[in-house]
Design a protein around this motif. Sequence first.
Motif, PDB file in Angstrom:
ATOM      1  N   GLU A  81     -11.674   8.732  -2.822  1.00  0.00           N
ATOM      2  CA  GLU A  81     -11.008   8.567  -4.122  1.00  0.00           C
ATOM      3  C   GLU A  81      -9.578   8.045  -3.952  1.00  0.00           C
ATOM      4  O   GLU A  81      -9.128   7.198  -4.716  1.00  0.00           O
ATOM      5  CB  GLU A  81     -11.011   9.888  -4.890  1.00  0.00           C
ATOM      6  CG  GLU A  81     -12.391  10.273  -5.392  1.00  0.00           C
ATOM      7  CD  GLU A  81     -12.452  11.685  -5.964  1.00  0.00           C
ATOM      8  OE1 GLU A  81     -11.474  12.444  -5.833  1.00  0.00           O
ATOM      9  OE2 GLU A  81     -13.508  12.026  -6.546  1.00  0.00           O
ATOM     10  N   THR A  82      -8.896   8.541  -2.925  1.00  0.00           N
ATOM     11  CA  THR A  82      -7.534   8.067  -2.651  1.00  0.00           C
ATOM     12  C   THR A  82      -7.558   6.586  -2.289  1.00  0.00           C
ATOM     13  O   THR A  82      -6.728   5.807  -2.768  1.00  0.00           O
ATOM     14  CB  THR A  82      -6.891   8.891  -1.512  1.00  0.00           C
ATOM     15  OG1 THR A  82      -6.827  10.253  -1.917  1.00  0.00           O
ATOM     16  CG2 THR A  82      -5.509   8.387  -1.166  1.00  0.00           C
ATOM     17  N   GLU A  83      -8.512   6.193  -1.468  1.00  0.00           N
ATOM     18  CA  GLU A  83      -8.636   4.788  -1.074  1.00  0.00           C
ATOM     19  C   GLU A  83      -8.928   3.917  -2.289  1.00  0.00           C
ATOM     20  O   GLU A  83      -8.334   2.844  -2.455  1.00  0.00           O
ATOM     21  CB  GLU A  83      -9.728   4.623  -0.012  1.00  0.00           C
ATOM     22  CG  GLU A  83      -9.917   3.205   0.474  1.00  0.00           C
ATOM     23  CD  GLU A  83      -8.677   2.606   1.127  1.00  0.00           C
ATOM     24  OE1 GLU A  83      -8.539   1.371   1.099  1.00  0.00           O
ATOM     25  OE2 GLU A  83      -7.835   3.358   1.650  1.00  0.00           O
ATOM     26  N   GLN A  84      -9.827   4.390  -3.155  1.00  0.00           N
ATOM     27  CA  GLN A  84     -10.124   3.633  -4.381  1.00  0.00           C
ATOM     28  C   GLN A  84      -8.875   3.508  -5.253  1.00  0.00           C
ATOM     29  O   GLN A  84      -8.586   2.445  -5.784  1.00  0.00           O
ATOM     30  CB  GLN A  84     -11.232   4.321  -5.178  1.00  0.00           C
ATOM     31  CG  GLN A  84     -12.615   4.044  -4.672  1.00  0.00           C
ATOM     32  CD  GLN A  84     -13.663   4.612  -5.624  1.00  0.00           C
ATOM     33  OE1 GLN A  84     -13.491   5.693  -6.178  1.00  0.00           O
ATOM     34  NE2 GLN A  84     -14.745   3.880  -5.802  1.00  0.00           N
ATOM     35  N   ARG A  85      -8.150   4.608  -5.412  1.00  0.00           N
ATOM     36  CA  ARG A  85      -6.920   4.608  -6.218  1.00  0.00           C
ATOM     37  C   ARG A  85      -5.890   3.650  -5.615  1.00  0.00           C
ATOM     38  O   ARG A  85      -5.257   2.876  -6.331  1.00  0.00           O
ATOM     39  CB  ARG A  85      -6.363   6.031  -6.318  1.00  0.00           C
ATOM     40  CG  ARG A  85      -5.230   6.175  -7.289  1.00  0.00           C
ATOM     41  CD  ARG A  85      -4.829   7.631  -7.541  1.00  0.00           C
ATOM     42  NE  ARG A  85      -4.736   8.455  -6.359  1.00  0.00           N
ATOM     43  CZ  ARG A  85      -5.612   9.403  -6.014  1.00  0.00           C
ATOM     44  NH1 ARG A  85      -6.661   9.657  -6.765  1.00  0.00           N
ATOM     45  NH2 ARG A  85      -5.447  10.103  -4.914  1.00  0.00           N
ATOM     46  N   ASN A  86      -5.748   3.683  -4.292  1.00  0.00           N
ATOM     47  CA  ASN A  86      -4.807   2.777  -3.625  1.00  0.00           C
ATOM     48  C   ASN A  86      -5.189   1.318  -3.848  1.00  0.00           C
ATOM     49  O   ASN A  86      -4.318   0.482  -4.104  1.00  0.00           O
ATOM     50  CB  ASN A  86      -4.739   3.087  -2.129  1.00  0.00           C
ATOM     51  CG  ASN A  86      -4.009   4.381  -1.837  1.00  0.00           C
ATOM     52  OD1 ASN A  86      -3.315   4.910  -2.687  1.00  0.00           O
ATOM     53  ND2 ASN A  86      -4.184   4.897  -0.629  1.00  0.00           N
ATOM     54  N   GLN A  87      -6.477   1.010  -3.738  1.00  0.00           N
ATOM     55  CA  GLN A  87      -6.935  -0.365  -3.959  1.00  0.00           C
ATOM     56  C   GLN A  87      -6.697  -0.792  -5.404  1.00  0.00           C
ATOM     57  O   GLN A  87      -6.277  -1.911  -5.669  1.00  0.00           O
ATOM     58  CB  GLN A  87      -8.410  -0.506  -3.589  1.00  0.00           C
ATOM     59  CG  GLN A  87      -8.650  -0.469  -2.097  1.00  0.00           C
ATOM     60  CD  GLN A  87     -10.125  -0.599  -1.741  1.00  0.00           C
ATOM     61  OE1 GLN A  87     -10.974  -0.765  -2.616  1.00  0.00           O
ATOM     62  NE2 GLN A  87     -10.426  -0.517  -0.454  1.00  0.00           N
ATOM     63  N   ARG A  88      -6.957   0.116  -6.345  1.00  0.00           N
ATOM     64  CA  ARG A  88      -6.734  -0.184  -7.761  1.00  0.00           C
ATOM     65  C   ARG A  88      -5.239  -0.422  -8.024  1.00  0.00           C
ATOM     66  O   ARG A  88      -4.860  -1.382  -8.691  1.00  0.00           O
ATOM     67  CB  ARG A  88      -7.264   0.968  -8.617  1.00  0.00           C
ATOM     68  CG  ARG A  88      -7.391   0.660 -10.085  1.00  0.00           C
ATOM     69  CD  ARG A  88      -8.139   1.746 -10.868  1.00  0.00           C
ATOM     70  NE  ARG A  88      -7.746   3.092 -10.552  1.00  0.00           N
ATOM     71  CZ  ARG A  88      -8.490   3.980  -9.889  1.00  0.00           C
ATOM     72  NH1 ARG A  88      -9.690   3.667  -9.459  1.00  0.00           N
ATOM     73  NH2 ARG A  88      -8.042   5.194  -9.638  1.00  0.00           N
ATOM     74  N   ASN A  89      -4.387   0.445  -7.465  1.00  0.00           N
ATOM     75  CA  ASN A  89      -2.934   0.277  -7.621  1.00  0.00           C
ATOM     76  C   ASN A  89      -2.459  -1.034  -7.005  1.00  0.00           C
ATOM     77  O   ASN A  89      -1.616  -1.727  -7.574  1.00  0.00           O
ATOM     78  CB  ASN A  89      -2.181   1.454  -6.991  1.00  0.00           C
ATOM     79  CG  ASN A  89      -2.334   2.728  -7.788  1.00  0.00           C
ATOM     80  OD1 ASN A  89      -2.705   2.706  -8.958  1.00  0.00           O
ATOM     81  ND2 ASN A  89      -2.069   3.858  -7.143  1.00  0.00           N
ATOM     82  N   PHE A  90      -3.018  -1.360  -5.842  1.00  0.00           N
ATOM     83  CA  PHE A  90      -2.648  -2.612  -5.179  1.00  0.00           C
ATOM     84  C   PHE A  90      -3.014  -3.806  -6.056  1.00  0.00           C
ATOM     85  O   PHE A  90      -2.214  -4.713  -6.266  1.00  0.00           O
ATOM     86  CB  PHE A  90      -3.356  -2.705  -3.822  1.00  0.00           C
ATOM     87  CG  PHE A  90      -3.063  -3.968  -3.071  1.00  0.00           C
ATOM     88  CD1 PHE A  90      -1.837  -4.141  -2.445  1.00  0.00           C
ATOM     89  CD2 PHE A  90      -3.991  -4.988  -3.004  1.00  0.00           C
ATOM     90  CE1 PHE A  90      -1.554  -5.304  -1.753  1.00  0.00           C
ATOM     91  CE2 PHE A  90      -3.723  -6.162  -2.316  1.00  0.00           C
ATOM     92  CZ  PHE A  90      -2.495  -6.317  -1.695  1.00  0.00           C
ATOM     93  N   ALA A  91      -4.239  -3.773  -6.614  1.00  0.00           N
ATOM     94  CA  ALA A  91      -4.687  -4.866  -7.485  1.00  0.00           C
ATOM     95  C   ALA A  91      -3.797  -4.969  -8.723  1.00  0.00           C
ATOM     96  O   ALA A  91      -3.433  -6.062  -9.149  1.00  0.00           O
ATOM     97  CB  ALA A  91      -6.142  -4.656  -7.888  1.00  0.00           C
ATOM     98  N   GLU A  92      -3.435  -3.822  -9.303  1.00  0.00           N
ATOM     99  CA  GLU A  92      -2.552  -3.826 -10.479  1.00  0.00           C
ATOM    100  C   GLU A  92      -1.180  -4.389 -10.123  1.00  0.00           C
ATOM    101  O   GLU A  92      -0.602  -5.161 -10.896  1.00  0.00           O
ATOM    102  CB  GLU A  92      -2.416  -2.418 -11.050  1.00  0.00           C
ATOM    103  CG  GLU A  92      -3.678  -1.933 -11.757  1.00  0.00           C
ATOM    104  CD  GLU A  92      -3.612  -0.451 -12.127  1.00  0.00           C
ATOM    105  OE1 GLU A  92      -2.583   0.203 -11.856  1.00  0.00           O
ATOM    106  OE2 GLU A  92      -4.602   0.044 -12.692  1.00  0.00           O
ATOM    107  N   ASN A  93      -0.670  -4.009  -8.972  1.00  0.00           N
ATOM    108  CA  ASN A  93       0.643  -4.515  -8.540  1.00  0.00           C
ATOM    109  C   ASN A  93       0.600  -6.022  -8.317  1.00  0.00           C
ATOM    110  O   ASN A  93       1.522  -6.744  -8.716  1.00  0.00           O
ATOM    111  CB  ASN A  93       1.122  -3.797  -7.275  1.00  0.00           C
ATOM    112  CG  ASN A  93       1.571  -2.382  -7.552  1.00  0.00           C
ATOM    113  OD1 ASN A  93       1.907  -2.043  -8.682  1.00  0.00           O
ATOM    114  ND2 ASN A  93       1.570  -1.547  -6.533  1.00  0.00           N
ATOM    115  N   ILE A  94      -0.461  -6.499  -7.685  1.00  0.00           N
ATOM    116  CA  ILE A  94      -0.608  -7.943  -7.468  1.00  0.00           C
ATOM    117  C   ILE A  94      -0.666  -8.657  -8.819  1.00  0.00           C
ATOM    118  O   ILE A  94      -0.043  -9.701  -9.017  1.00  0.00           O
ATOM    119  CB  ILE A  94      -1.876  -8.250  -6.636  1.00  0.00           C
ATOM    120  CG1 ILE A  94      -1.708  -7.735  -5.200  1.00  0.00           C
ATOM    121  CG2 ILE A  94      -2.192  -9.738  -6.629  1.00  0.00           C
ATOM    122  CD1 ILE A  94      -0.610  -8.407  -4.419  1.00  0.00           C
ATOM    123  N   SER A  95      -1.399  -8.075  -9.761  1.00  0.00           N
ATOM    124  CA  SER A  95      -1.511  -8.667 -11.093  1.00  0.00           C
ATOM    125  C   SER A  95      -0.140  -8.714 -11.768  1.00  0.00           C
ATOM    126  O   SER A  95       0.226  -9.719 -12.370  1.00  0.00           O
ATOM    127  CB  SER A  95      -2.491  -7.849 -11.937  1.00  0.00           C
ATOM    128  OG  SER A  95      -2.558  -8.367 -13.235  1.00  0.00           O
TER     129      SER A  95
END
Length: 101
Positions: free
Chosen positions: A31-45
Motif C-alpha cells: 500500500e505504501t508503494e502504491q501511495r508513493n507511485q500515486r504521489n509521484f504521478a501526481e507530482n509529475i502531473s
Amino acid sequence: NQRNFAEHISKISSVEQMRLNVKQKSKNSFETEQRNQRNFAENISRISSVEQIRLNVAQKSRFSSVEQIRLNVEQKLRTSSVEQTRSTVEQKSRISSVSEE
C-alpha cells in the motif's frame, strides 16, 4: 497433558501471530508503494502543468513582443505617411506660390 496442550496452543498462536504480522507488513509495504507511485504521478502531473503554464506565459510574452513590434511599425508607417503627405502639401504649396508669382 493439559499443560503440554496449552503450550502447544500458545506456540501455534505465536506462530499464527507472526504469520499475520508478516502478512500485514507486506500489505502495508504494498500500500505504501502504491501511495508513493500515486504521489509521484501526481507530482509529475503538477510539474507538467506548471511547466505548461510557464511555456504559455513565455509564448504570450513572445506574441506580445511581436505584437508590440507590429504596432510600432504601423505607427511609424502612419507617421511616415503623414510626414509624406505634409511634405507633398508643402511642396504643392511652394509650387502654387511660385506659380502665382
